[in-house]
Design a protein around this motif. Sequence first.
Motif, short mmCIF file in Angstrom:
data_model
loop_
_atom_site.label_atom_id
_atom_site.label_comp_id
_atom_site.label_asym_id
_atom_site.label_seq_id
_atom_site.Cartn_x
_atom_site.Cartn_y
_atom_site.Cartn_z
N UNK A 1 0.83 -1.21 0.00
CA UNK A 1 0.00 0.00 0.00
C UNK A 1 0.87 1.26 0.00
N UNK A 2 2.05 1.16 0.62
CA UNK A 2 2.98 2.28 0.60
C UNK A 2 3.48 2.55 -0.81
N UNK A 3 3.86 1.48 -1.52
CA UNK A 3 4.32 1.64 -2.90
C UNK A 3 3.20 2.20 -3.78
N UNK A 4 1.99 1.74 -3.55
CA UNK A 4 0.85 2.21 -4.33
C UNK A 4 0.61 3.70 -4.09
N UNK A 5 0.61 4.11 -2.83
CA UNK A 5 0.38 5.51 -2.48
C UNK A 5 1.49 6.39 -3.04
N UNK A 6 2.74 5.92 -2.96
CA UNK A 6 3.86 6.69 -3.49
C UNK A 6 3.78 6.81 -5.01
N UNK A 7 3.26 5.78 -5.68
CA UNK A 7 3.12 5.86 -7.14
C UNK A 7 2.10 6.93 -7.51
N UNK A 8 1.03 7.05 -6.73
CA UNK A 8 0.04 8.10 -6.98
C UNK A 8 0.66 9.49 -6.77
N UNK A 9 1.41 9.63 -5.67
CA UNK A 9 2.05 10.91 -5.38
C UNK A 9 3.08 11.26 -6.45
N UNK A 10 3.85 10.26 -6.88
CA UNK A 10 4.85 10.49 -7.92
C UNK A 10 4.21 10.90 -9.24
N UNK A 11 3.01 10.37 -9.51
CA UNK A 11 2.31 10.73 -10.74
C UNK A 11 2.01 12.22 -10.78
N UNK B 1 4.13 3.28 -11.83
CA UNK B 1 2.69 3.11 -12.01
C UNK B 1 2.38 1.83 -12.78
N UNK B 2 3.21 1.51 -13.75
CA UNK B 2 3.01 0.29 -14.52
C UNK B 2 3.14 -0.96 -13.65
N UNK B 3 4.02 -0.90 -12.65
CA UNK B 3 4.25 -2.05 -11.78
C UNK B 3 3.18 -2.19 -10.70
N UNK C 1 -1.67 -9.01 -3.07
CA UNK C 1 -1.24 -8.70 -4.43
C UNK C 1 -2.41 -8.70 -5.40
N UNK C 2 -3.56 -8.24 -4.90
CA UNK C 2 -4.75 -8.12 -5.73
C UNK C 2 -5.00 -6.66 -6.12
N UNK C 3 -4.01 -5.83 -5.94
CA UNK C 3 -4.19 -4.40 -6.14
C UNK C 3 -4.46 -4.05 -7.59
N UNK C 4 -4.00 -4.87 -8.51
CA UNK C 4 -4.16 -4.54 -9.92
C UNK C 4 -5.56 -4.82 -10.43
N UNK C 5 -6.35 -5.56 -9.67
CA UNK C 5 -7.70 -5.89 -10.11
C UNK C 5 -8.65 -5.75 -8.94
N UNK C 6 -9.56 -4.81 -9.02
CA UNK C 6 -10.47 -4.58 -7.91
C UNK C 6 -11.52 -5.66 -7.78
N UNK C 7 -11.74 -6.45 -8.84
CA UNK C 7 -12.70 -7.55 -8.76
C UNK C 7 -11.98 -8.81 -8.30
#
Length: 571
Positions: free
Chosen positions: A358-368, A525-527, A551-557
Amino acid sequence: MSLNRQPSDFDSNLEAAGSFGRAQIMLIILNCYITSYVGWQAYIPVFSTREDDFYCADDLNFTLSDLEPHQISLVNFPDDDHQFKSLLGNGTPSYGDECTKGCHKYVYKPGISSVITDFDLACGSKQILPALSTSVYWAAYFISCFISGALSDRFGRKKVSLGLLVGLTISTTITIFCTDIYMYIALRFVAGFCALNASMDYIIMAETVNKAKLSMIGMTVQVIFVVGELSCIFFGYFLQNSWQWQFMAMTVPAYIYLVLHIFLMPESARWLYSQKKKEKAEEVLRKIARINKRDPSTIHLLDSDQLPKPSQEILSQGEHEETDSDSQQLILNQESQTVTTYKKTEPNLFSLFGTVHSTMFTLSCAASWFSASLVYYGLTYDVQNIGGDFFLNAMLLTFTEIPAWLVCVAMNIFGRKKTFVISLYICSIACAILPFTEPLLDGNLQIGFAVIGKFLSAGAFDMLYVYTPEQFPTQLRSTGLTFCSAMARIASISAPFIIEIKAGPYNCTPFLIFAISGLMTGFLVQMVGVETKDKQFITTVEEFQQMAKTKQLKNLDTKDGHVSRRGSIQT
């Protein structure tokens, strides 16, 4: 079971007064006006801190004491280049952009006026101050986001907005009479802090208009930002021999809007009602009703203690209701949801960093947000270092922001993640190539790559206002968006300093920094990024962190029955 909620007492009264009539159109026009003006304020550094060629006055074959008073004025303020050269005779140095070590006084090429030429800031220890004046504008804007926002929640939207508008008008007026660069920097700080009044007025409009139309209105208002930039270019061209007159021209619309704001901008009726000022809220709604040709006698708000208390079932359902920023209502599949129990610990920003994933995900949003903003403002403020005609380049780079909305259209076809990553990759490659095309076509080829970079960075930036809210859990959607937009402000603060780095072949360092930032963010973001097109929102922080851990972050379903939601989309 579908989600059904009764409209609040305020919403029903707003509908009775008219939620999209002449009153709302007036507010939209006022928002377009102030947004374009703030665009002018943001773009003015391109002209007020414009660099020009110069040479060292120490190289002259005479001293100032040898000249008559009228001849000294030609050295200090050489308005007539031909007359100035005749004064110097055969000892005329050539104009350039190279600083001379130990030089005490520089003479600037006639025809262009800026704080650099007026305050002799081309070289030496003060060389960084023009860039600082641009950075402090955005730093002040960043600070104002927290202070002004809190004040508007406490004292009202209109009062705070009006106070900021007065400060913006006065600071812009005083800037005309600046006597040194430090006074100029201080006034630009005040202007940046007060420029947030446009956001305050947008909130008033948003709290008064039909929510279903808010997304399209927001897109329209943002496009109008370009009008302010074009106005700045127009006056910058015809008044390029006096940056003070450019600020003078910029004060006129500020005073006009000040009068319009006092007489036409209402206080937010929704805010008044939330502060238990029912009578004042009714007064505002009745005024709206009269403007919209509705019956004002139908406006009757309930006291807060008279409002019906929703049942526990409706409360638990309400926690899962979603409306995204692209005006697409995402309907939850209630069969797979359980009643949310009360939690003693309220989620906060740190909840987004609960796990490594979740940290990597949040940082990817901030980096965007950081990368898109860095490239956008970097290319905006570095227009004078791009080959070709200065004013033509400024026009092209500004006009390209209008069709940049095509990127937002593409994201609804190809998906958010793919569109954003590809846009960032191509934008970064264009920035990396741009400086090395300087020898080709007398540098005119550079503007082509600059337009590509500006088009895609502007489109990616616009896209983030839709993409980012879709990625964070409902409980922290506003917090996550605020955190990411703060990264964009940090980028706009950094960009003026980065473009001052004169290193590498063809001074390529700033553009390579833009490129590397974009490529790294695109890869991140791609990762770890999430595709949100046709997918349901994440509701709770627990779901957000659980999907990250599995590791289900790439697919919300997901296949987990508790988490999986197959929501339909209504446009």
